[in-house]
Write a protein that holds these residues in place. Structure first.
Motif, PDB file in Angstrom:
ATOM      1  N   ALA A   1       6.185 -32.103 -30.114  1.00  0.00           N
ATOM      2  CA  ALA A   1       5.032 -33.004 -30.117  1.00  0.00           C
ATOM      3  C   ALA A   1       5.297 -34.239 -30.972  1.00  0.00           C
ATOM      4  O   ALA A   1       4.794 -35.330 -30.673  1.00  0.00           O
TER       5      ALA A   1
ATOM      6  N   SER B   1       7.239 -25.885 -25.989  1.00  0.00           N
ATOM      7  CA  SER B   1       6.380 -24.710 -25.863  1.00  0.00           C
ATOM      8  C   SER B   1       5.258 -24.896 -24.849  1.00  0.00           C
ATOM      9  O   SER B   1       4.224 -24.240 -24.939  1.00  0.00           O
TER      10      SER B   1
ATOM     11  N   GLN C   1       3.124 -27.315 -24.308  1.00  0.00           N
ATOM     12  CA  GLN C   1       1.871 -27.889 -24.808  1.00  0.00           C
ATOM     13  C   GLN C   1       1.672 -29.311 -24.286  1.00  0.00           C
ATOM     14  O   GLN C   1       2.633 -30.079 -24.160  1.00  0.00           O
ATOM     15  N   SER C   2       0.432 -29.685 -24.023  1.00  0.00           N
ATOM     16  CA  SER C   2       0.148 -31.006 -23.462  1.00  0.00           C
ATOM     17  C   SER C   2       0.604 -32.123 -24.384  1.00  0.00           C
ATOM     18  O   SER C   2       1.084 -33.167 -23.918  1.00  0.00           O
ATOM     19  N   LYS C   3       0.497 -31.937 -25.692  1.00  0.00           N
ATOM     20  CA  LYS C   3       0.910 -32.985 -26.622  1.00  0.00           C
ATOM     21  C   LYS C   3       2.428 -33.211 -26.580  1.00  0.00           C
ATOM     22  O   LYS C   3       2.899 -34.318 -26.847  1.00  0.00           O
ATOM     23  N   GLU C   4       3.176 -32.175 -26.226  1.00  0.00           N
ATOM     24  CA  GLU C   4       4.622 -32.329 -26.077  1.00  0.00           C
ATOM     25  C   GLU C   4       4.942 -33.160 -24.834  1.00  0.00           C
ATOM     26  O   GLU C   4       5.830 -34.027 -24.868  1.00  0.00           O
TER      27      GLU C   4
ATOM     28  N   ASP D   1       3.196 -22.099 -21.398  1.00  0.00           N
ATOM     29  CA  ASP D   1       2.306 -21.988 -22.557  1.00  0.00           C
ATOM     30  C   ASP D   1       2.114 -20.495 -22.835  1.00  0.00           C
ATOM     31  O   ASP D   1       1.366 -19.808 -22.144  1.00  0.00           O
TER      32      ASP D   1
ATOM     33  N   GLU E   1      -1.307 -18.974 -23.423  1.00  0.00           N
ATOM     34  CA  GLU E   1      -2.028 -18.723 -22.170  1.00  0.00           C
ATOM     35  C   GLU E   1      -1.487 -17.478 -21.480  1.00  0.00           C
ATOM     36  O   GLU E   1      -2.242 -16.676 -20.920  1.00  0.00           O
TER      37      GLU E   1
ATOM     38  N   SER F   1      -0.205 -27.483 -18.220  1.00  0.00           N
ATOM     39  CA  SER F   1       0.180 -28.749 -18.868  1.00  0.00           C
ATOM     40  C   SER F   1       1.420 -29.332 -18.219  1.00  0.00           C
ATOM     41  O   SER F   1       1.538 -30.560 -18.048  1.00  0.00           O
TER      42      SER F   1
END
Length: 369
Positions: A18, A57, A59-62, A94, A97, A134
């Protein structure tokens, strides 16, 4: 784009965080500078493919970060008419999830028919696509329409007047649901592909390629054999990630099929802690001459010690230092296999990749370039 050729750039295993480090940003600046210079000499590729583990991992921020620092500048460099193609890897899941899923729905699958029925069930299909949400949102932003499907997609490209079919597969969707005493190896031999994920390309396709993150030996051999055989019969070139090394480049041959296996180097992340010859950072360039059907693969390694630049990774080529080649037959005229001799055995390719490892454990008939 090179006249008379189908060309591509293959990048893999970014493991993008991220918040990228200064080193990572500098590395990407050097990569983009190298690609810009390469393009000035050799032209733009017909497509660029990322063979998994785009994020660290899932994640959307990544994905937001890699989009800003790598994908947007790459799109600007290549233009809008060069497709950016993506397939997910295990790091694109994820896992938070995935933890809330009923893992036994996957681990209890024991035969090809059960896997096909499972993936064909819309509820199951949507449920186990959730951990890749994501990733799919990221691909919907940057990839061609339809390539954000969490299980598989097909994209058609025209190069030098020839039709090219590229199939993208998710080899990681059944991962993480198995547990062993060796977590880093928990997916090996357990991953699943369904027949639905391996559609036969159209008869009018001149060249056929598929991309997936995991090499075949990471799949459950008994359950996935029909899907693997479908790929080997119908596709000429397979693009893989995950192994972080080019040393298993070669032909997988049987009396009825041959597929050219092209593994990718690690683009970044250095989980092995070094830039050794076995696990170098870099990327590859593939090219098929549409007239001769000769496929050539070149690898480029990042030199972080002396120059902070990318140089051709000739250490993995044969003693003559020339990049490896193999001859493919256009499917329209020769059924989609590499050239065969009179008894059906794949002809020797013209160059060999240097190796300090035994032949990949991919079954009888595995050959190196």
């Amino acid at each position: 784009m090179v006249q008379g050729q189908l060309t591509w750039w293959q990048l893999s295993d970014l493991h993008w965080p991220a918040h990228p480090s200064t080193e990572l940003k500098r590395y990407i600046d050097n990569l983009l500078q190298h690609l810009r210079k390469s393009m000035a000499v050799s032209g733009r590729p017909n497509f660029t493919v990322f063979t998994g583990d785009i994020a660290f991992s899932g994640q959307s921020k990544e994905y937001d970060s890699v989009g800003e620092h790598l994908i947007a500048p790459l799109r600007e460099l290549l233009g809008n008419d060069v497709p950016l193609l993506f397939v997910p890897g295990n790091h694109d899941m994820d896992r938070a999830e995935a933890l809330i899923k009923q893992s036994r729905l996957v681990t209890d699958l024991t035969d090809p028919a059960a896997v096909d029925a499972f993936v064909g069930n819309p509820r199951n299909r949507a449920n186990f696509a959730d951990p890749f949400r994501s990733y799919s949102d990221f691909v919907a932003q940057w990839g061609p329409t339809g390539t954000d499907d969490a299980y598989r997609w097909t994209h058609t490209i025209t190069a030098a007047g020839h039709k090219v079919t590229v199939l993208g597969l998710n080899s990681a969707w059944a991962g993480f649901y198995h547990t062993t005493d060796a977590p880093t190896e928990s997916d090996r031999g357990r991953l699943l592909l369904s027949i639905d994920q391996t559609p036969k390309p159209g008869e009018d396709a001149d060249f056929t390629l598929f991309a997936q993150h995991h090499p075949f030996e990471w799949l459950n051999e008994d359950i996935c054999d029909p899907a693997v055989q479908s790929l080997r019969r119908n596709y000429q070139v397979g693009l893989f990630g995950h192994v972080h090394s080019p040393r298993e480049l070669g032909q997988l041959s049987s009396p009825h099929s041959t597929v050219l296996r092209i593994p990718s180097m690690l683009l970044f992340g250095r989980p092995h802690g070094d830039d050794s010859a076995r696990y170098p950072r870099g990327y590859s360039v593939g090219a098929i001459d549409v007239t001769t059907s000769e496929c050539r693969v070149r690898y480029f390694k990042y030199d972080s010690v002396y120059s902070d630049s990318f140089k051709e990774f000739t250490d993995v080529y044969s003693d003559d230092g020339k990049s490896p080649t193999a001859v493919l037959k256009p499917r329209r005229h020769g059924g989609g296999d590499c050239a065969l001799d009179r008894d059906g055995t794949a002809l020797s390719v013209r160059r060999h990749v240097a190796s300090d490892r035994p032949t990949a454990q991919t079954g009888a008939g595995a050959h190196r370039l």
